[in-house]
Scaffold this active site. Structure first.
Site, PDB file in Angstrom:
ATOM      1  N   LYS A   1      31.391  43.769  51.682  1.00 29.53           N
ATOM      2  CA  LYS A   1      30.066  43.270  52.077  1.00 29.53           C
ATOM      3  C   LYS A   1      29.775  41.963  51.356  1.00 29.53           C
ATOM      4  CE  LYS A   1      28.073  46.299  48.579  1.00 29.53           C
ATOM      5  NZ  LYS A   1      27.582  47.661  48.330  1.00 29.53           N
TER       6      LYS A   1
ATOM      7  N   TYR B   1      16.147  18.894  31.786  1.00 33.49           N
ATOM      8  CA  TYR B   1      14.763  19.290  32.070  1.00 33.49           C
ATOM      9  C   TYR B   1      14.179  20.119  30.927  1.00 33.49           C
ATOM     10  CZ  TYR B   1      15.356  17.876  36.943  1.00 33.49           C
ATOM     11  OH  TYR B   1      15.581  17.167  38.086  1.00 33.49           O
TER      12      TYR B   1
HETATM   13  C1  LIG Z   1      28.549  48.296  47.456  1.00 33.17           C
HETATM   14  C2  LIG Z   1      28.862  49.732  47.628  1.00 33.17           C
HETATM   15  C3  LIG Z   1      30.011  50.288  47.041  1.00 33.17           C
HETATM   16  C4  LIG Z   1      30.919  49.525  46.133  1.00 33.17           C
HETATM   17  O1  LIG Z   1      30.390  49.514  44.830  1.00 33.17           O
HETATM   18  P1  LIG Z   1      31.171  48.860  43.613  1.00 33.17           P
HETATM   19  O2  LIG Z   1      30.316  49.174  42.457  1.00 33.17           O
HETATM   20  O3  LIG Z   1      31.219  47.390  43.889  1.00 33.17           O
HETATM   21  O4  LIG Z   1      32.512  49.478  43.580  1.00 33.17           O
HETATM   22  C5  LIG Z   1      30.290  51.605  47.323  1.00 33.17           C
HETATM   23  N1  LIG Z   1      29.483  52.350  48.107  1.00 33.17           N
HETATM   24  C6  LIG Z   1      28.366  51.838  48.652  1.00 33.17           C
HETATM   25  C7  LIG Z   1      27.505  52.704  49.505  1.00 33.17           C
HETATM   26  C8  LIG Z   1      28.003  50.524  48.428  1.00 33.17           C
HETATM   27  O5  LIG Z   1      26.888  50.025  48.968  1.00 33.17           O
END
Ligand SMILES: *Cc1c(COP(=O)(O)O)cnc(C)c1O
Length: 358
Positions: free
Chosen positions: A35, A255
């Site tokens: 994702k 800044y």
């Molecule tokens: C993002 C996600 C993962 C992966 O998690 P990590 O901590 O990056 O391994 C697994 N399951 C779900 C439902 C997620 O949304």
């Protein structure tokens, strides 16, 4: 020449991490979570780096389409299912497997014809975000199984504190959440683990492991380093020094004049700012890597530039490449300094930063 900033994605490191997590997965299905454009690494790079995983897990139909277009023929898991009817239609056509987490999705499934739609059912075991209550799971699953063309593969859940000890004082320890899943385990296959649970919670079994962060080579816990886990960071964010100046003792940089020179200093300007995804909240002293040495951030990060103190690194010159994070600079360490987690930094790399791979 274009602006000297880039992300380099190391496909070899991704392959190494898949092999390592595969060992922890044992006989479980290994889902590579891609994702958010593969945590900023580029979905197409993930398709190649995670070729040995059993499936890719993602959020959007557009990502599923991109994965198929890039040649991914194995399974696709949609972590939040579909978002509307058109989405459901497209996912089924792509052979993707949605996670069903809410009543409205069941109603939508009932309203459409299906030829072969394989789905997963999300259970809320204590995170209180998505999913059906354990007590309603049997009813929900049998309702789904009664829809022609719909096949329920397993029950999935997600841990709120997988990086903490198995038993701990939080309202949703892995132990408490597993207890919630126990009655369902007697009837269904379970897919539960993320990276932290997969690498650090041997008590979490099931038929699948959904690994994200670990496959990108970053430790899921701030208490354990990537190196200790044997993971190799897959992303290097780097940019060049584009200007150098002397700042006399007492002079201030950037800044808000946050950083002032305690002695006559040599300051380098690096072509990376918060509009590239480097957090503006990064404090003075946070490390970068240049000419084989650590240099500290000196002054507030600007939109397009940041400034570092290279007084002790005479080799640092115009055109010197500066690693913001990667092999030498741990993204989790940086994240801790500015009050967040490595995940956020990786995902926040801006689209204006070109991504290439080796
Ligand atoms: C993002 C996600 C993962 C992966 O998690 P990590 O901590 O990056 O391994 C697994 N399951 C779900 C439902 C997620 O949304």
């Amino acid at each position: 020449m274009s602006r000297p900033i880039s992300v380099l994605v190391h496909i070899d490191a991704m392959r190494h991490n898949v092999a390592l997590v595969r060992k922890a997965a044992g006989s479980r299905t290994l889902w590579a979570v891609v994702k958010a454009n593969a945590y900023g690494h580029g979905l197409e790079n993930a398709v190649s780096g995670f070729a040995e995983a059993d499936g890719l897990a993602m959020l959007e139909a557009s990502e599923a389409r991109r994965a198929r277009a890039a040649g991914w023929q194995k399974r696709l898991l949609m972590l939040e299912g579909f978002f509307d009817a058109a989405d459901a239609l497209e996912l089924e056509a792509l052979g993707a497997e949605p996670v069903i987490h809410s009543r409205w999705q069941i109603e939508l499934l009932k309203s459409m014809p299906h030829s072969a739609f394989r789905v997963h059912v999300k259970i809320n075991s204590g995170m209180n975000r998505l999913g059906f209550q354990p007590a309603e799971s049997a009813q929900v699953i049998s309702e789904l199984r009664s829809i022609p063309g719909v096949e329920v593969l397993d029950a999935v859940t997600h841990f709120a504190n997988a990086e903490l000890p198995f038993e701990n004082a939080s309202a949703a320890s892995v132990s408490t959440q597993l207890r919630q899943m126990q009655p369902i385990a007697e009837r269904e296959e379970l897919c539960m683990a993320n990276s932290a649970a997969g690498l650090m919670q041997p008590a979490v079994a099931g038929n699948g492991l959904r690994a994200g962060i670990a496959l990108y080579g970053i430790s899921p816990s701030s208490d354990v380093s990537s190196h200790e886990l044997g993971l190799k960071p897959a992303m290097t964010l780097s940019a060049d020094i584009i200007a150098l100046r002397s700042v006399a003792r007492g002079g201030a940089v950037g800044y808000g004049s946050r950083w002032t020179a305690q002695k006559d200093s040599r300051i380098a300007v690096v072509a990376c700012g918060y509009a590239d995804g480097y957090p503006r909240s990064m404090p003075d002293g946070a490390p970068v890597w240049v000419e084989g040495q650590i240099a500290p951030i000196a002054g507030a990060v600007s939109m397009d530039m940041l400034t570092i103190d290279v007084t002790h690194i005479p080799q640092a010159q115009i055109g010197s490449r500066v690693e913001l994070w990667g092999e030498h600079i741990c993204v989790n360490d940086l994240a801790r300094r500015c009050g967040t987690i490595g995940y956020e930094l990786l995902c926040a790399v801006a689209s204006r930063v070109p991504v290439s791979s080796n």
